[in-house]
Write an enzyme that holds these catalytic residues in place. Structure first.
Site, PDB file in Angstrom:
ATOM      1  N   GLU A  42       0.862  -1.185   0.000  1.00 12.29           N
ATOM      2  CA  GLU A  42       0.000   0.000   0.000  1.00 12.29           C
ATOM      3  C   GLU A  42       0.895   1.231   0.000  1.00 12.29           C
ATOM      4  O   GLU A  42       1.983   1.217   0.579  1.00 12.29           O
ATOM      5  CB  GLU A  42      -0.886   0.005   1.260  1.00 12.29           C
ATOM      6  CG  GLU A  42      -1.792   1.232   1.313  1.00 12.29           C
ATOM      7  CD  GLU A  42      -2.818   1.202   2.452  1.00 12.29           C
ATOM      8  OE1 GLU A  42      -2.606   0.470   3.430  1.00 12.29           O
ATOM      9  OE2 GLU A  42      -3.815   1.932   2.338  1.00 12.29           O
ATOM     10  N   CYS A 266      -6.524   0.964   3.026  1.00 17.76           N
ATOM     11  CA  CYS A 266      -7.513   2.047   3.081  1.00 17.76           C
ATOM     12  C   CYS A 266      -7.540   2.887   1.811  1.00 17.76           C
ATOM     13  O   CYS A 266      -8.581   3.447   1.477  1.00 17.76           O
ATOM     14  CB  CYS A 266      -7.223   2.934   4.276  1.00 17.76           C
ATOM     15  SG  CYS A 266      -7.602   2.130   5.839  1.00 17.76           S
ATOM     16  N   ASN A 398     -11.895  -3.388   0.703  1.00 12.00           N
ATOM     17  CA  ASN A 398     -10.788  -3.617   1.626  1.00 12.00           C
ATOM     18  C   ASN A 398     -11.360  -4.015   2.980  1.00 12.00           C
ATOM     19  O   ASN A 398     -11.805  -5.127   3.167  1.00 12.00           O
ATOM     20  CB  ASN A 398      -9.904  -2.371   1.706  1.00 12.00           C
ATOM     21  CG  ASN A 398      -8.865  -2.476   2.808  1.00 12.00           C
ATOM     22  OD1 ASN A 398      -8.238  -3.526   2.947  1.00 12.00           O
ATOM     23  ND2 ASN A 398      -8.687  -1.444   3.599  1.00 12.00           N
ATOM     24  N   GLU A 399     -11.377  -3.057   3.940  1.00 15.25           N
ATOM     25  CA  GLU A 399     -11.973  -3.373   5.249  1.00 15.25           C
ATOM     26  C   GLU A 399     -13.393  -2.824   5.238  1.00 15.25           C
ATOM     27  O   GLU A 399     -13.645  -1.749   5.775  1.00 15.25           O
ATOM     28  CB  GLU A 399     -11.147  -2.748   6.364  1.00 15.25           C
ATOM     29  CG  GLU A 399      -9.920  -3.557   6.703  1.00 15.25           C
ATOM     30  CD  GLU A 399      -9.081  -2.947   7.808  1.00 15.25           C
ATOM     31  OE1 GLU A 399      -9.318  -1.784   8.202  1.00 15.25           O
ATOM     32  OE2 GLU A 399      -8.168  -3.644   8.274  1.00 15.25           O
TER      33      GLU A 399
HETATM   34  O1  AHR Z   1      -2.086  -1.676   6.987  1.00 16.49           O
HETATM   35  C1  AHR Z   1      -2.510  -0.407   7.339  1.00 16.49           C
HETATM   36  C2  AHR Z   1      -4.021  -0.269   7.278  1.00 16.49           C
HETATM   37  O2  AHR Z   1      -4.626  -1.108   8.213  1.00 16.49           O
HETATM   38  C3  AHR Z   1      -4.664  -0.674   5.976  1.00 16.49           C
HETATM   39  O3  AHR Z   1      -4.642   0.347   5.052  1.00 16.49           O
HETATM   40  C4  AHR Z   1      -6.065  -0.989   6.371  1.00 16.49           C
HETATM   41  O4  AHR Z   1      -6.642  -1.975   5.555  1.00 16.49           O
HETATM   42  C5  AHR Z   1      -5.938  -1.432   7.816  1.00 16.49           C
HETATM   43  O5  AHR Z   1      -6.845  -0.785   8.620  1.00 16.49           O
END
Ligand code: AHR
Length: 674
Positions: A42, A266, A398-399
């Site tokens: 990321e 994120c 993602n989340e």
């Molecule tokens: O790994 C850091 C962050 O942690 C990521 O962007 C997210 O998916 C999680 O909350």
């Protein structure tokens, strides 16, 4: 057939009953997928811009909202009546993806210069060639552009005059410096139509400097437009993309990852839907890749805001796919699911307006896998990769969580599975600890999804206590992907978290449980991957770097020791018929590598007490022991990059027994011929 049992006996104080570890070589508990241990990439902590992307110029196209962020001008734009020397032209109506450029008007000979601060300083190495390039468009002839790299004291360590294109509106006359293409791409056909050309040269610094600047001096008089000012090292990673920092990518390749998940995290979701990651905007000529804000700019949980954190998309989906191909690992793109970050605005796309999002997924599959005769397959071929990338895994969200996620996931699933049934979809349970986890888990299981993604950022104790977490999971349901995990030495979000040896051991212990359950846990990745030692928003991370060097953490070595010793089949390793998950403070698991005909045993001793064990019942021969050990609080650093690192030693068995010392706070991998 006589069962072959290997006995690993733990030497204990005499008053304790002797215990035997038993490895049953004849029972295959699970096949280990080649994807088992992978990477999570990321653009957080300067992972891409200012990190893996080798570009040294910040805000190179003047497209940050503050167009001069990272730049200093002489004369200063603040001096009354002088700001017409450097003028930002906003051309958004004509060129919405690359709207701004700089116009330089020098009406009298004087000291006119433009200086870029790079990402926390421009760092160059003595004797290495750097490619400098800029897009220019000439209005009034006469200006000479001199490019300099200066060190922190302002002394010039390398310079070059870029004059060719400026001598003639039609381009270079004799020095061939003007081209349609540079190391960082070509002028788009649209750009060429509007008279833009590339000016390119090389500079070889006479000295190493870590806090330097890039300076453009304008000599004489004249008027020209400038855009995309770039400074690129030539010692980039050997892969196809040629624009990535070698030391960082090599560390990834050295893990031998099974997959790479990208581009987050994120940033897939965006602060709101306008800043979500849209893969189509990250491919093709650089000037078509529209810069957007980086979601981590505001600092996330650590509060370490970085106002100059933007995504230039110099690394985009094409580069990520190519990197996966170079590293021979499975690409695993993640797409926005119609929800922005649910920790923030949590914007939701109306369910009847999801077509664009779903179409992005279908088009991505065609881009990655379609023959060059298809629309998106042709695009991939034009970008330099006629062969399909053969993508098998695709993440939706993602989340993300809740009924709004499920409703949108159903739309993606229906559309994708009807056209591409073999694509394995990765589905989200949100973050953890998550009050919605149970709900999400049961809904996803009812939907019979392919793969469920779970994320764990927890303390050392949690990881040690949860090594048995998957022992009783439903074996017939979806596969589990641990898409993000890391041991946090204090607690999640605490900026004092460190990549300690103890954290690495807790992860290693937990991973014995993942390995043991490889029939359902088919993939896992530590997160996040990279962090700049000065510019970070999240800690811990797998690899830390500054502008010059990088170091691997103890957690990195744990990942590497697992990935390099993945094996092919899980075999039971038990103590009194039970998995070894903390009895006498040892965590252990075993696999065999059927190709190499080797048994691989992983033993984690996070305690402060040395232990001795022996593997009995062997036929003699050679074994190797790789040991990672250190004090619980020890960390690696830029100054001491290899304070903690694994050491491998060969051992020759004299009899039928191999004695292994488990040092205090250690992780040991034993490989022996079977
Ligand atoms: O790994 C850091 C962050 O942690 C990521 O962007 C997210 O998916 C999680 O909350």
């Amino acid at each position: 057939m006589k069962r072959l049992l290997l006995i690993l006996s733990l030497a204990l104080p005499l008053f304790v009953t002797a215990q035997n570890y038993i490895v049953d070589l004849n029972t295959v508990k699970a096949k280990i997928q080649p994807t088992m241990w992978g990477l999570f990439f990321e653009d957080i902590n300067r992972g891409a811009d200012g990190g893996m992307y080798a570009e040294l110029v910040k805000n190179r196209s003047f497209d940050f909202p503050d167009a001069f962020m990272g730049w200093k001008t002489v004369p200063s734009r603040q001096s009354y009546g002088r700001n017409e020397v450097f003028q930002i032209i906003n051309n958004a109506a004509v060129n919405p993806n690359n709207p701004k450029y700089l116009q330089v008007t020098a009406e009298r000979p004087e000291n006119v210069l433009l200086q870029n601060e790079g990402f926390g300083g421009v760092t160059v190495k003595k004797g290495l060639e750097y490619k400098v390039s800029l897009l220019v468009r000439l209005h009034v002839e006469g200006l000479k552009v001199k490019v300099e790299i200066v060190n922190s004291k302002g002394s010039v360590v390398g310079s070059e005059i870029l004059r060719g294109a400026l001598d003639d509106k039609n381009g270079a006359r004799d020095d061939g410096r003007v081209s349609e293409r540079t190391s960082i791409g070509r002028v788009s056909s649209e750009g060429a139509r509007h008279g833009w050309k590339i000016l390119e040269s090389t500079i070889t610094p006479s000295d190493t400097t870590v806090n330097g600047k890039l300076v453009l001096r304008f000599e004489g008089t004249g008027k020209l437009d400038i855009d995309r000012i770039s400074l690129m090292p030539t010692d980039t990673w050997k892969g196809a993309a040629k624009n990535m920092r070698a030391d960082l990518v090599q560390k990834l390749a050295d893990i031998k990852p099974g997959f790479m998940r990208f581009p987050g995290g994120c940033i897939v979701e965006g602060d709101d839907l306008t800043t979500r990651y849209q893969w189509k905007k990250t491919i093709g000529p650089l000037e078509e890749r529209k810069l957007i804000s980086n979601q981590w700019k505001d600092g996330g949980a650590s509060g370490r805001a970085m106002p100059d954190y933007y995504q230039s998309y110099g690394l985009g989906f094409m580069e990520y796919f190519q990197l996966c191909a170079d590293m021979k690992c499975e690409p695993m793109p993640i797409l926005n699911c119609g929800l922005s970050c649910q920790f923030g605005a949590g914007e939701v796309v109306a369910a009847d307006q999801m077509d664009e999002y779903v179409q992005d997924a279908l088009d991505l599959i065609e881009f990655a896998n379609g023959p060059a005769a298809t629309g998106w397959g042709k695009k991939r071929a034009e970008l330099g990769h006629p062969e399909p990338f053969n993508m098998k895994l695709l993440g939706i969200g993602n989340e993300n969580w809740g009924p709004q996620y499920v409703e949108r996931l159903e739309l993606f699933t229906k559309a994708i599975k009807s056209r591409y049934p073999s694509i394995q979809l990765i589905t989200s349970t949100g973050y953890t600890p998550n009050p919605q986890f149970k709900y999400m888990d049961s809904v996803l299981r009812k939907m019979k999804v392919d793969i469920i993604d779970e994320h764990y950022y927890q303390t050392p104790n949690w990881f040690l206590m949860n090594a048995g977490k998957y022992d009783n999971y439903d074996r017939k349901g979806p596969k589990i992907f641990i898409g993000e995990y890391a041991c946090h030495s204090i607690r999640i979000g605490n900026s004092g978290n460190k990549n300690t040896m103890l954290c690495a051991l807790a992860e290693a212990a937990w991973m014995t449980g993942l390995e043991r359950n490889a029939d359902i846990v088919t993939m896992a990745a530590y997160a996040p991957l990279f962090a700049h030692v000065k510019d970070w928003q999240w800690t811990p991370n797998l690899i830390w770097f500054d502008n010059k060097s990088s170091y691997a953490t103890p957690s990195y070595y744990v990942q590497q020791m697992y990935a390099m010793n993945k094996g092919t089949d899980v075999v039971p390793m038990t103590l009194n018929g039970e998995s070894i998950a903390g009895q006498d403070s040892v965590w252990a698991s075993a696999v065999v590598d059927k190709v190499k005909r080797e048994l691989i045993v992983k033993l984690v001793n996070p305690s402060g007490t040395a232990k001795v064990k022996s593997i009995a019942g062997l036929k003699g021969g050679k074994a190797s022991l790789t040991v990672l050990k250190g004090k619980p609080d020890e960390v690696n650093s830029i100054e001491m990059p290899e304070l903690v690192k694994p050491v491998t030693a060969a051992v020759t068995l004299k009899g039928k027994e191999l004695k292994v010392d488990l040092a205090p706070h250690s992780f040991t991998v034993v490989r022996l011929k079977i």
